[in-house]
Design an enzyme around this catalytic site. Structure first.
Site, short mmCIF file in Angstrom:
data_model
loop_
_atom_site.label_atom_id
_atom_site.label_comp_id
_atom_site.label_asym_id
_atom_site.label_seq_id
_atom_site.Cartn_x
_atom_site.Cartn_y
_atom_site.Cartn_z
N ASP A 9 -11.18 -4.59 -6.77
CA ASP A 9 -12.03 -3.64 -6.03
C ASP A 9 -12.84 -2.82 -7.00
O ASP A 9 -12.39 -1.77 -7.45
CB ASP A 9 -11.14 -2.78 -5.14
CG ASP A 9 -11.94 -1.88 -4.21
OD1 ASP A 9 -13.15 -2.10 -4.08
OD2 ASP A 9 -11.34 -0.96 -3.64
N HIS A 37 -19.84 -3.50 -5.72
CA HIS A 37 -19.99 -2.16 -6.29
C HIS A 37 -19.35 -2.00 -7.66
O HIS A 37 -18.23 -2.44 -7.90
CB HIS A 37 -19.53 -1.07 -5.31
CG HIS A 37 -18.06 -1.06 -4.98
ND1 HIS A 37 -17.14 -0.40 -5.76
CD2 HIS A 37 -17.38 -1.58 -3.94
CE1 HIS A 37 -15.95 -0.54 -5.21
NE2 HIS A 37 -16.05 -1.26 -4.11
N HIS A 70 -6.75 0.15 -4.67
CA HIS A 70 -6.78 1.57 -5.08
C HIS A 70 -5.52 2.01 -5.83
O HIS A 70 -5.23 3.20 -5.89
CB HIS A 70 -6.98 2.50 -3.86
CG HIS A 70 -8.28 2.30 -3.15
ND1 HIS A 70 -8.64 3.04 -2.05
CD2 HIS A 70 -9.32 1.46 -3.39
CE1 HIS A 70 -9.84 2.65 -1.63
NE2 HIS A 70 -10.26 1.69 -2.42
N ASP A 106 -16.78 -7.49 -1.34
CA ASP A 106 -15.98 -6.29 -1.63
C ASP A 106 -14.62 -6.37 -0.93
O ASP A 106 -14.14 -5.39 -0.38
CB ASP A 106 -16.75 -5.03 -1.21
CG ASP A 106 -16.03 -3.75 -1.60
OD1 ASP A 106 -15.13 -3.80 -2.47
OD2 ASP A 106 -16.33 -2.69 -1.02
N GLU A 115 -19.59 3.34 -4.26
CA GLU A 115 -19.11 2.93 -2.94
C GLU A 115 -17.86 3.70 -2.57
O GLU A 115 -17.66 4.07 -1.41
CB GLU A 115 -18.80 1.41 -2.95
CG GLU A 115 -18.48 0.82 -1.57
CD GLU A 115 -17.00 0.93 -1.17
OE1 GLU A 115 -16.71 0.77 0.02
OE2 GLU A 115 -16.14 1.18 -2.05
N GLU A 116 -16.99 3.97 -3.56
CA GLU A 116 -15.65 4.49 -3.24
C GLU A 116 -15.64 5.90 -2.68
O GLU A 116 -14.86 6.21 -1.79
CB GLU A 116 -14.75 4.42 -4.49
CG GLU A 116 -14.41 3.00 -4.96
CD GLU A 116 -13.56 2.21 -3.97
OE1 GLU A 116 -13.24 2.71 -2.89
OE2 GLU A 116 -13.24 1.05 -4.29
#
Lengths: 458, 458
Positions: free
Chosen positions: A291, A279, A423, A353, A325-326
């Site tokens: 990520d 993504h 994140h 991912d 995606e997030e």
């Protein structure tokens, strides 16, 4: 040059190659191409250092769409195009502030708003704190929660070997904590970061108010693991202390964005589609190198390897760089919607991912017959230190994908360091090792090759 | 508490445990102890951040001896002692300087003297440069080398999957380059750092003048990979450029140092000895967290785990922290010498000296019968993602060790990042991941446990 020479040598050698040795040779070429001639590391350098964080709906996300499309166009694929998708746009606003207010002492702690959260009032929010370990515990507390900030402080379990299992066992606090606490009249929630280390980085991530009416929404933020330890310790000596936090995040109108798609057309079964992807969007606190910048460039590299080796797939191989995606998964859903409209037949989907670390294997969503056959290929992977073929979740971008018969897989890199960065503001390019990234791309290309050669058992 | 409960539960469960489930249970306890209750990370923090680099003969090496002895003494072992060993002492002196002098342009490049090298003269050394890829190439050049600086520039091979193989294929340039070039009248040598990345860290390491007379010694240094690329490129446009370098390193008199030894006495076969160890000394450019602080604290943790679990070994388990692996191997040799004097019987030796990264398996120096039996234990390790049992080199500290019948093993961590740090200024504590380090210690303890339970086939 070397490849041509090799093929010629094989042709003139006068022996018929067994299927095994042909595959072994192809694996060797794939890994060599990736470790000596890949573009993925420099692509990621650009995505991370020249573009940066790529939250859905942001200017940077759009830059990433255009950059990856342009790069795919240099690879000589049969088709490169954008697929429109409306995505949510959430903005963090000013950097958050938070304090533990223990009598006269005011101690600053690192927090960040969770994706989708509302803001506090302009002056922030201060309230007494009630610490819980689980959502179930909320139900036992009932009225005691009213007017309080609920502090979810269940740590990720250290003793689980695979860190994604620890994450799975904890992430409900982040995703649903605010919604559940609001039902009991909490005024806000603070969630311990999903991080196995003790450090000062708060880790953001998506949360959902579910079907709560908007009037019931409460602000929610993540606190660093060190901050969580301090807050918990402080509460033990003074259960009446107050926690203050201020955040100015906001949910905006949905905006138009894109999945980026490139295609190598199949020579024998162009109607059978193999998808490989990651993504494009990331959280906003860092450049999202693990990520999922890593998954994006590895997917691009997989088709680049095929082009470098002059490999012509039997089936159509499609690299898909999913948007959002997030915080919504709109890209994956849109891809499926269009695939249904076009009556497309997907036989295999592979997602990366889980970070750009040394690859260890794959998770497969597969029936027993296909899984058994795939397990029979393990000996081809073992010289490359790929040992772990397990049944498990392929990936969230390919979740929505349905087809007459489809096998899904997710690359499984070493997971020990992943939640150090996930994140958080330190998910940056310097945390990427070039060889580890390239080994992942080669491992993906190798599996795609075997699926392409052998198809799936339909 | 939990352990007592568990043992009681097993006792009263009324079923006889199979050997397999007893081992499975022990593995579970070992990994849990290491991931939730270990001391290895904080030991390494002290070794790296409070003590620092530990080159043989240095004050810091002595501090490390005293610190690890004191820590072993807190574990309740049966015996903790020092073993005297004379070690070489080499000192770097002032920080080195180096320039590429291309016509009027003077470009600074990062170098470091190789261990054991002599100094240049006080004003440094400047000479024309001749670039070679191999020692064999020197022989073809003969007289052309006279008066020149030989620049060994063969990079580590990227396409090998295991990076130690790339290292093995390159390190002759560093170890023997100066000796060989001196034979042809070279005035100095510069060696490309043993590093798979392009960066600015020069990597030191041992070199030897072999049986050259002292009058023939020439100064030798490593250059960073970026520096090597620049020098090579510059030579292509101007083969007459000069390279200048200055270093003031010096070999001193040998000094007294120590191996640090701790022992858990065997309950059934106290005369059979199992060794686990790493090396206390490090190079001087960094704190040596990976090489080999990690191996030291993992070996200590292995016995700490046994003490935590109340495990009483059948055989004597001895943790040995060897001195002087990096530039002499005197600690390993002394250990063997004393073992011979005392007519000791070693059945197994395990070394950790490949970094503190996620463990992947072991190399075994073993006869076929023992190796086959050990391979039969793989299923116990697989839930912990340990898959790779191969025949190979155990480790240099246990090399010298002989016995009636002995099996040797080396822990094999993931090797992809190792040469990013090896012998360079960035081999520091921040490059260590706590869980990876602890998983390594648990993996070592698990193998020690199986060997202790089953002995070796003699």
């Amino acid at each position: 040059m070397k490849k041509t020479f090799l093929l010629a040598a094989l042709f003139f050698s006068g022996v018929t190659l067994t299927a095994q040795s042909k595959d072994e040779q192809m694996f060797k070429e794939i890994y060599k191409s990736s470790l000596t001639n890949s573009k993925c590391y420099s692509w990621l350098d650009h995505l991370s250092n020249n573009i940066g964080s790529r939250l859905s709906g942001s200017e940077n996300a759009q830059k990433a769409v255009l950059y990856t499309k342009a790069q795919l166009e240099t690879l000589g694929l049969d088709k490169v195009y954008l697929q429109e998708v409306m995505v949510p746009k959430w903005v963090r606003g000013e950097k958050e502030t938070a304090y533990i207010m223990d009598n006269k002492a005011k101690t600053s702690v690192p927090i960040c708003a969770l994706g989708g959260s509302i803001a506090t009032s302009k002056n922030g929010l201060a309230a007494e704190v009630i610490e819980v370990q689980t959502i179930a515990e909320l139900n036992t507390l009932g009225d005691k929660i009213k007017g309080k900030i609920v502090f979810f402080n269940r740590p990720m379990e250290q003793e689980l070997i695979e860190t994604f299992k620890s994450y799975g066992g904890c992430v409900d606090q982040r995703y649903a904590g605010a919604k559940e606490a609001a039902k009991f009249g909490a005024v806000g929630t603070i969630v311990r970061s999903m991080n196995l280390r003790l450090d000062d980085f708060p880790h953001t991530g998506n949360q959902s108010y579910g079907d709560l009416p908007e009037s019931k929404y409460i602000p929610t933020a993540a606190i660093s693991t060190n901050g969580a330890e301090l807050l918990s310790k402080s509460l033990k000596s003074n259960s009446k202390l107050k926690f203050y936090f201020k955040q100015s995040c906001k949910q905006m109108e949905d905006v138009l964005s894109y999945n980026v798609i490139g295609e190598l057309k199949g020579s024998e079964h162009p109607e059978k589609i193999i998808v490989v992807g990651g993504h494009l969007d990331s959280w906003d606190l860092a450049d999202g190198s693990h990520d999922d910048g890593a998954g994006v460039v590895q997917s691009m590299e997989a088709v680049n390897i095929f082009k470098n080796l002059g490999y012509k797939p039997k089936n159509t191989i499609r690299v898909v760089l999913f948007m959002n995606e997030e915080n919504g998964g709109k890209g994956g859903k849109k891809y499926e919607e269009v695939a249904q409209l076009n009556k497309e037949n997907h036989i295999f989907a592979l997602e990366s991912d889980s970070g750009g670390f040394t690859p260890r294997g794959f998770n497969f969503e597969s029936d027993d017959a296909n899984f058994k056959r795939i397990e029979g290929w393990k000996n081809l992977f073992e010289p490359y230190l790929i040992h772990s073929f397990t049944k498990g979740h392929g990936g969230s971008d390919i979740d929505a994908l349905t087809s007459k018969k489809i096998v899904k897989a997710g690359l499984k890199p070493d997971s020990q360091r992943y939640f150090d960065y996930h994140h958080a503001a330190n998910d940056t390019f310097d945390a990427i090792n070039k060889r580890e990234l390239e080994l992942g791309a080669a491992t993906m290309a190798s599996l795609l090759y075997l699926i392409d050669q052998n198809g799936i058992i339909e």
